[in-house]
Scaffold this active site. Structure first.
Site, short mmCIF file in Angstrom:
data_model
loop_
_atom_site.label_atom_id
_atom_site.label_comp_id
_atom_site.label_asym_id
_atom_site.label_seq_id
_atom_site.Cartn_x
_atom_site.Cartn_y
_atom_site.Cartn_z
N HIS A 100 -2.35 9.16 -12.33
CA HIS A 100 -2.69 7.74 -12.18
C HIS A 100 -3.92 7.59 -11.30
CE1 HIS A 100 0.29 8.92 -9.13
NE2 HIS A 100 -0.35 8.11 -8.30
N HIS A 102 -6.01 5.11 -8.83
CA HIS A 102 -5.81 3.94 -7.97
C HIS A 102 -7.10 3.11 -7.91
CE1 HIS A 102 -2.18 5.38 -5.55
NE2 HIS A 102 -2.59 6.52 -6.05
P1 5GP Z 1 0.46 8.64 -5.37
O1 5GP Z 1 0.78 8.87 -3.92
O2 5GP Z 1 1.37 9.44 -6.28
O3 5GP Z 1 -1.00 8.81 -5.69
O4 5GP Z 1 0.74 7.11 -5.61
C1 5GP Z 1 1.92 6.60 -6.17
C2 5GP Z 1 1.85 5.10 -6.09
O5 5GP Z 1 2.85 4.56 -6.91
C3 5GP Z 1 2.09 4.56 -4.67
O6 5GP Z 1 0.94 3.80 -4.27
C4 5GP Z 1 3.35 3.72 -4.82
O7 5GP Z 1 3.30 2.53 -4.05
C5 5GP Z 1 3.38 3.42 -6.31
N1 5GP Z 1 4.71 3.27 -6.85
C6 5GP Z 1 5.77 4.10 -6.65
N2 5GP Z 1 6.84 3.66 -7.35
C7 5GP Z 1 6.45 2.54 -8.00
C8 5GP Z 1 7.11 1.64 -8.89
O8 5GP Z 1 8.29 1.78 -9.24
N3 5GP Z 1 6.39 0.60 -9.38
C9 5GP Z 1 5.07 0.42 -9.06
N4 5GP Z 1 4.44 -0.64 -9.59
N5 5GP Z 1 4.41 1.25 -8.21
C10 5GP Z 1 5.09 2.29 -7.69
#
Ligand code: 5GP
Ligand code: ZN
Length: 142
Positions: A100, A102
């Protein structure tokens, strides 16, 4: 779809998400724990763990959605800038193992920091070491 993947469950509609863009390949939705208003995630609908595992055409679709969404997200929350980034792998801070991108809208004096603040202990690399890294990366693409 990966059964225990939270983002696959959002794609499937099993978990609600605030969708801001969708096509056959890509889904974009608001982050549930935003770092700033408008914090948006852009994912491929198919489950790929990291950029490295993502087919080039799918990665291209994610990038082109980021490109389209950055100005829309910034305008929607009246942000003058944004940080656009991937945590690509667990050691880089990736918590959800479904690739993903951001989009984090940024504001003057928001207390956030630039990408250069990711690492506090920078390596001291000699010219010879930099030359070797350069040629190794070129060789890896051959
Ligand atoms: P990472 O640390 O993997 O780059 O970011 C994961 C992101 O996913 C985090 O910013 C977190 O807030 C978001 N996130 C985690 N679970 C959910 C969810 O169930 N729904 C949404 N919309 N975002 C999520
Ligand atoms: Zn997934």
């Amino acid at each position: 779809m990966s059964e225990d993947c939270i983002f696959c469950q959002i794609v499937a509609g099993d978990i609600p998400g605030r969708t801001v863009y969708e096509d056959d390949t890509v889904l974009a939705f608001l982050d549930a724990n935003p770092l700033s208003p408008g914090h948006t995630l852009v994912i491929p609908k198919a489950h790929h763990e990291r950029l490295n595992d993502t087919p080039a055409d799918v990665a291209g679709a994610v990038m082109s959605t980021l490109y389209e969404l950055v100005p829309a997200v910034e305008s929607a929350v009246d942000a003058p800038a944004s940080t656009v980034a991937f945590n690509n792998g667990e050691e880089a801070g990736q918590e959800v193992p479904h690739v993903h991108g951001h989009i984090v809208p940024r504001f003057e004096d928001d207390g956030g920091r630039p990408i250069h603040a990711l690492v506090t202990d920078r390596p001291e690399l000699s010219d010879a070491e930099l030359d070797a890294i350069e040629s190794d990366i070129v060789a890896e693409q051959a």
